[in-house]
Every structure is written in C-alpha cells, then in structure tokens.
Scaffold this motif. Structure first.
Motif, mmCIF file in Angstrom:
data_model
loop_
_atom_site.group_PDB
_atom_site.id
_atom_site.type_symbol
_atom_site.label_atom_id
_atom_site.label_comp_id
_atom_site.label_asym_id
_atom_site.label_seq_id
_atom_site.Cartn_x
_atom_site.Cartn_y
_atom_site.Cartn_z
ATOM 1 N N ASN A 1 0.812 -1.231 0.000
ATOM 2 C CA ASN A 1 0.000 0.000 0.000
ATOM 3 C C ASN A 1 0.842 1.276 0.000
ATOM 4 O O ASN A 1 0.384 2.327 0.441
ATOM 5 N N ARG A 2 2.091 1.150 -0.437
ATOM 6 C CA ARG A 2 3.045 2.277 -0.459
ATOM 7 C C ARG A 2 3.228 2.928 0.911
ATOM 8 O O ARG A 2 3.594 4.094 1.021
ATOM 9 N N ASP A 3 2.978 2.176 1.957
ATOM 10 C CA ASP A 3 3.059 2.667 3.334
ATOM 11 C C ASP A 3 4.472 2.460 3.881
ATOM 12 O O ASP A 3 4.727 1.544 4.656
ATOM 13 N N VAL A 4 5.408 3.326 3.464
ATOM 14 C CA VAL A 4 6.809 3.168 3.867
ATOM 15 C C VAL A 4 7.018 3.439 5.352
ATOM 16 O O VAL A 4 7.976 2.953 5.939
ATOM 17 N N LYS A 5 6.133 4.200 5.986
ATOM 18 C CA LYS A 5 6.279 4.478 7.421
ATOM 19 C C LYS A 5 6.007 3.245 8.263
ATOM 20 O O LYS A 5 6.529 3.115 9.357
ATOM 21 N N GLN A 6 5.211 2.314 7.744
ATOM 22 C CA GLN A 6 4.898 1.106 8.486
ATOM 23 C C GLN A 6 5.600 -0.129 7.936
ATOM 24 O O GLN A 6 5.951 -1.025 8.697
ATOM 25 N N PHE A 7 5.835 -0.193 6.615
ATOM 26 C CA PHE A 7 6.363 -1.410 5.994
ATOM 27 C C PHE A 7 7.587 -1.165 5.118
ATOM 28 O O PHE A 7 7.901 -1.976 4.252
ATOM 29 N N GLY A 8 8.293 -0.069 5.279
ATOM 30 C CA GLY A 8 9.400 0.300 4.402
ATOM 31 C C GLY A 8 10.629 -0.579 4.531
ATOM 32 O O GLY A 8 10.796 -1.349 5.477
ATOM 33 N N LYS A 9 11.520 -0.422 3.562
ATOM 34 C CA LYS A 9 12.740 -1.231 3.463
ATOM 35 C C LYS A 9 13.644 -1.105 4.686
ATOM 36 O O LYS A 9 14.328 -2.052 5.054
ATOM 37 N N ASN A 10 13.629 0.051 5.331
ATOM 38 C CA ASN A 10 14.499 0.275 6.488
ATOM 39 C C ASN A 10 14.229 -0.707 7.621
ATOM 40 O O ASN A 10 15.103 -0.979 8.437
ATOM 41 N N PHE A 11 13.034 -1.290 7.670
ATOM 42 C CA PHE A 11 12.680 -2.184 8.769
ATOM 43 C C PHE A 11 13.330 -3.562 8.657
ATOM 44 O O PHE A 11 13.283 -4.340 9.594
ATOM 45 N N MET A 12 13.960 -3.874 7.532
ATOM 46 C CA MET A 12 14.700 -5.133 7.415
ATOM 47 C C MET A 12 16.033 -5.051 8.156
ATOM 48 O O MET A 12 16.635 -6.074 8.464
ATOM 49 N N PHE A 13 16.503 -3.840 8.402
ATOM 50 C CA PHE A 13 17.847 -3.635 8.933
ATOM 51 C C PHE A 13 17.874 -3.033 10.336
ATOM 52 O O PHE A 13 18.925 -2.702 10.844
ATOM 53 N N ASP A 14 16.701 -2.861 10.971
ATOM 54 C CA ASP A 14 16.653 -2.138 12.241
ATOM 55 C C ASP A 14 16.812 -3.006 13.483
ATOM 56 O O ASP A 14 16.768 -2.510 14.597
#
Length: 141
Positions: free
Chosen positions: A19-32
């Motif tokens: 859903n283009r929801d980068v604040k909830q599901f963005g790529k950065n969350f793979m590395f946090d």
C-alpha cells in the motif's frame, strides 16, 4: 571470519511496499534489528531487494527471516561491480517459516551491487514479508 558487510552507507531499494506505506512497511525495517518491524512487499511475483555497497565486497552468506506464509519460495542472488550488469551468483530456496535462515554463497565474486530476487512467494498473491536481512562477507582492502 565473515562479518556483516551492511553499513550506514549501504544504499537499498525494494520492488514495492504494501500500500506504499513506507512508514509502516518500508525497506528500512529489514535492517533495524527490531523483531516487531518488517518490510512488506505489495503483491506480485518477482519482488526484489537491491543493495549497493560503498566499496566492493565478497559475499559469503545471506541471512533472511521471513514471516511464515509470506516467504520467498524460489530465489536468486545477483551481483556486479559498480559499473557492470547484474549476473547470476546463486539460487536458494527458503523454508516457509519464521526462523532466521542462512544461505552460504560459494565462490562469490567481488561485487559492489547485489540484488536478491524472490521469483515467487508462498503467499497466493505474491507478497513477501522480511523481518531481517543481513549479508555476511568481507570488504575489499
């Protein structure tokens, strides 16, 4: 001994975000390093993660943690130097579960760009959910 080659200067892109929801599901969350967050792709086959390292690396292992039911089924790793075209390095086949999975990479070339391609998914709609992604290897000197 191999160590993580991901660093703050590693650039990343993904094929899609739910859903283009980068604040909830963005790529950065793979590395946090937070087990509560994840990258969630939108639907469709051929989802991917692209990484560009600040210097060449020799990849020795790929580590991924999926959400069961949203795992890659048939996957491949591609790579190239800074100016080259992506070339096939290795195929791998994850289990459909929540465990952290390791995929050794045999005889990988020196690369500055890698692309992990999820050719298809265990999800009927082709979605991929990745809680954790790490790449182990050695940086070139």
């Amino acid at each position: 001994m191999a160590a993580s080659v991901l660093c703050s200067n590693t650039r990343s892109r993904v094929s899609s975000v739910l859903n283009r929801d980068v604040k909830q599901f963005g790529k950065n969350f793979m590395f946090d390093s937070n087990e509560e967050t994840c990258w969630n792709s939108d639907q469709g086959d051929q989802q991917w993660v692209f990484l560009e390292f600040p210097e060449p690396v020799k990849v020795s292992e790929l580590r991924l943690q999926f959400q069961g039911g949203f795992s890659g089924r048939s996957c491949k790793l591609e790579g190239c130097n800074k100016e080259g075209n992506l070339e096939h390095i290795e195929d791998f086949y994850p289990e459909d579960d929540n465990s952290l999975q390791s995929f050794p990479i045999q005889d990988a070339p020196l690369v500055q760009k890698v692309k992990i391609v999820f050719k298809n998914s265990t999800d009927f709609f082709g979605r991929i959910v990745v809680y954790s992604l790490d790449i182990l290897g050695e940086r070139s000197s």
